[in-house]
Design a protein around this motif. Structure first.
Motif, short mmCIF file in Angstrom:
data_model
loop_
_atom_site.label_atom_id
_atom_site.label_comp_id
_atom_site.label_asym_id
_atom_site.label_seq_id
_atom_site.Cartn_x
_atom_site.Cartn_y
_atom_site.Cartn_z
N GLU A 1 -4.08 12.83 -2.61
CA GLU A 1 -4.94 12.83 -3.90
C GLU A 1 -4.61 11.86 -4.82
O GLU A 1 -5.13 11.43 -5.61
CB GLU A 1 -4.86 14.29 -4.49
CG GLU A 1 -5.74 15.24 -3.98
CD GLU A 1 -5.05 15.79 -2.56
OE1 GLU A 1 -5.94 16.70 -1.78
OE2 GLU A 1 -3.99 15.30 -2.07
N TRP A 2 -3.21 11.30 -4.76
CA TRP A 2 -2.90 10.45 -5.74
C TRP A 2 -2.46 9.18 -4.84
O TRP A 2 -1.79 8.21 -5.58
CB TRP A 2 -1.70 10.53 -6.56
CG TRP A 2 -0.49 11.37 -5.92
CD1 TRP A 2 0.53 10.85 -5.05
CD2 TRP A 2 -0.13 12.81 -5.79
NE1 TRP A 2 1.57 11.61 -4.98
CE2 TRP A 2 1.14 12.92 -5.38
CE3 TRP A 2 -0.88 13.89 -6.59
CZ2 TRP A 2 1.60 14.22 -5.04
CZ3 TRP A 2 -0.23 15.31 -6.30
CH2 TRP A 2 0.93 15.23 -5.52
N GLY A 3 -3.04 8.67 -3.60
CA GLY A 3 -2.81 7.65 -2.98
C GLY A 3 -1.92 7.49 -2.02
O GLY A 3 -1.54 6.44 -1.22
N ARG B 1 -4.56 6.65 -11.57
CA ARG B 1 -5.67 5.87 -11.24
C ARG B 1 -5.23 4.84 -10.16
O ARG B 1 -4.43 4.07 -10.52
CB ARG B 1 -6.40 5.04 -12.50
CG ARG B 1 -6.83 6.18 -13.49
CD ARG B 1 -8.08 6.79 -12.84
NE ARG B 1 -8.52 8.01 -13.71
CZ ARG B 1 -8.33 9.14 -13.72
NH1 ARG B 1 -7.22 9.53 -13.06
NH2 ARG B 1 -8.80 10.06 -14.72
N GLY B 2 -6.09 4.54 -9.30
CA GLY B 2 -5.78 3.41 -8.31
C GLY B 2 -4.89 3.96 -7.30
O GLY B 2 -4.41 4.86 -7.29
N ARG B 3 -4.12 2.70 -6.53
CA ARG B 3 -3.27 2.97 -5.58
C ARG B 3 -2.13 2.04 -5.79
O ARG B 3 -1.37 1.85 -4.85
CB ARG B 3 -3.86 2.84 -4.32
CG ARG B 3 -5.15 3.56 -3.80
CD ARG B 3 -5.85 3.17 -2.57
NE ARG B 3 -4.72 3.60 -1.36
CZ ARG B 3 -4.96 4.95 -0.96
NH1 ARG B 3 -5.57 5.60 -0.97
NH2 ARG B 3 -3.84 4.68 0.07
N ALA B 4 -1.99 1.71 -7.03
CA ALA B 4 -0.76 1.01 -7.23
C ALA B 4 0.50 1.65 -7.13
O ALA B 4 0.68 2.83 -7.69
CB ALA B 4 -0.74 0.70 -8.71
N SER B 5 1.57 1.09 -6.44
CA SER B 5 2.85 1.85 -6.31
C SER B 5 3.51 2.25 -7.34
O SER B 5 3.61 1.21 -8.29
CB SER B 5 3.68 1.20 -5.24
OG SER B 5 3.05 1.22 -3.99
N THR B 6 4.24 3.52 -7.95
CA THR B 6 5.16 3.86 -9.11
C THR B 6 6.73 3.30 -8.73
O THR B 6 7.40 3.21 -9.61
CB THR B 6 4.88 4.95 -9.60
OG1 THR B 6 5.20 5.91 -8.60
CG2 THR B 6 3.31 5.12 -10.04
N PHE B 7 6.89 3.23 -7.16
CA PHE B 7 8.16 3.11 -6.79
C PHE B 7 8.17 2.10 -5.69
O PHE B 7 7.44 1.87 -4.94
CB PHE B 7 8.63 4.49 -6.17
CG PHE B 7 10.09 4.04 -5.65
CD1 PHE B 7 11.34 4.19 -6.29
CD2 PHE B 7 10.26 3.89 -4.21
CE1 PHE B 7 12.50 3.88 -5.59
CE2 PHE B 7 11.64 3.53 -3.56
CZ PHE B 7 12.48 3.78 -4.20
#
Length: 385
Positions: A107-109, A134-140
């Motif tokens: 659900e969050w990529g 939003r989107g599929r940008a990595s946070t880690f």
């Protein structure tokens, strides 16, 4: 005016924590959720922290949380349950939750859903929370791969007030493997109108730009009609306050508070080092995806050097600023150090003494330090005999 809101994992890094504080200064203030901070200052009015913390911030409540990977599934679900109980107690207040969940779900990529992801989705549905990612940008983004583990949830009433959710890699200078998540808290039209009216009333006037002629004309026009003897004392007081406000508006502009855009220790060299660290991180990421092993090793070494240089520069800048503050004690003991200690330091406003009327200051001085010729009687000698 939108208010800045951000959250990230600091990885227990002093340098990253310092850069986060600088980010808030550059944005003109705001609120940040810092998972795994380097330290939490004791008895500081602007800091609060536990495994999760919930604070009331303007029209919404904001909860910050951190669930480290070492928690078992049972411990993780117990922690989610406790956080959910705090959210339920705040109903019907709008609530936003942000933090490092260390959970994966489609659900969050994430490429797949793990047990923590299932528990998190069930917990969010139980409390009526919607996902703001939003989107599929990595946070880690670490040496062993990338993932999306920093999540932002909100109740529907809070979600409509949040705009511009995004992942930003530039402000923290890539000092942490976790990217900074940014968003803005906006007001609905009715709240914005109320805020503007309240702000307009609270803004003081720029006394240095006073036009005495315009002030006199405004006061004369207000007092021209015959006074109404039937008005009560409260009505007279309200009339006087309105007349003075109109006179001040007619004779001088309102002050515009200027927010500081940097912390006390920040300077341009640190900004350059931060940009260099971001560039080094981008080169490392690019070579890791499409370069050779040798290029990856060189880029990783350059990134380590850039991070070390930025950390060292921040430590030096803080030490220099502290030494300058201590040395100013001898030059001006009642200046900035004293005002910081007594919480009277206001860099956005002129000293209170500069805003008082000159005649009033003369009267105060005369009362506190009377002259001998006018106010102090001559000493009478002892009677003889």
């Amino acid at each position: 005016m939108p208010l800045a809101l951000a959250h990230t994992n600091l990885n227990h890094s002093a340098g990253t924590q310092s850069l986060l504080i600088q980010c808030l200064a550059e944005w003109g203030g705001g609120l940040a959720i810092a998972a795994d901070p380097y330290r939490i200052p004791e008895s500081h009015p602007n800091w609060a922290g536990e495994r999760f913390t919930l604070v009331e911030w303007r029209p919404i409540d904001v909860a910050g949380c951190y669930f480290p990977p070492r928690l078992t599934r049972g411990e993780y679900e117990d922690a989610l349950k406790t956080l959910g109980e705090h959210i339920r107690r705040r109903s019907p207040r709008p609530v936003l939750v942000g933090g490092d969940f260390n959970a994966h779900a489609l659900e969050w990529g994430s490429p797949s859903t793990d047990s923590r992801g299932d528990s998190t989705l069930l917990w969010a549905a139980r409390h009526g929370l919607v996902l703001l990612n939003r989107g599929r940008a990595s946070t880690f983004v670490g040496a062993r791969g990338e993932s999306i583990v920093d999540l932002t949830w909100a109740t529907p009433a809070a979600a409509i007030r949040i705009k511009g959710w995004r992942v930003d890699a530039s402000f923290l200078g890539e000092m942490s493997d976790h990217r900074l998540i940014r968003m803005e808290l906006v007001s609905i039209p009715a709240e914005e109108s109320l805020r503007r009216r309240r702000h307009e009333k609270e803004r003081r006037w720029a006394l240095r730009k006073l036009d005495p002629g315009a002030l006199e004309v405004s006061l004369l026009s207000s007092t021209w009609p015959e006074p109404n003897p039937t008005r009560s004392v409260e009505e007279e007081a309200n009339w006087l306050g309105d007349a003075m406000s109109r006179a001040c508006d007619a004779s001088m502009p309102r002050c515009r508070p200027v927010a500081r855009k940097a912390t006390y220790w920040w300077y341009e060299e640190l900004a350059q080092l931060r940009r260099a660290t971001v560039a080094a991180r981008k080169r490392y990421t690019r070579h890791r995806r499409r370069g050779t092993d040798a290029e990856v090793e060189v880029a990783a070494g350059a990134l380590r050097e850039a991070r070390s240089a930025l950390r060292a520069a921040i430590r030096r800048a803080k030490a220099d600023a502290w030494r300058e503050l201590v040395s100013s004690l001898d030059r001006d003991p009642w200046g900035r150090p004293y005002k910081i200690l007594t919480k009277q330091y206001r860099p956005w406003a002129p000293p209170i003494m500069e805003t008082l009327d000159a005649q009033f200051l003369d009267d105060v001085e005369a009362a506190l330090f009377p002259t001998r010729e006018k106010d102090i009687p001559e000493r009478v000698g002892r009677p003889s005999g």
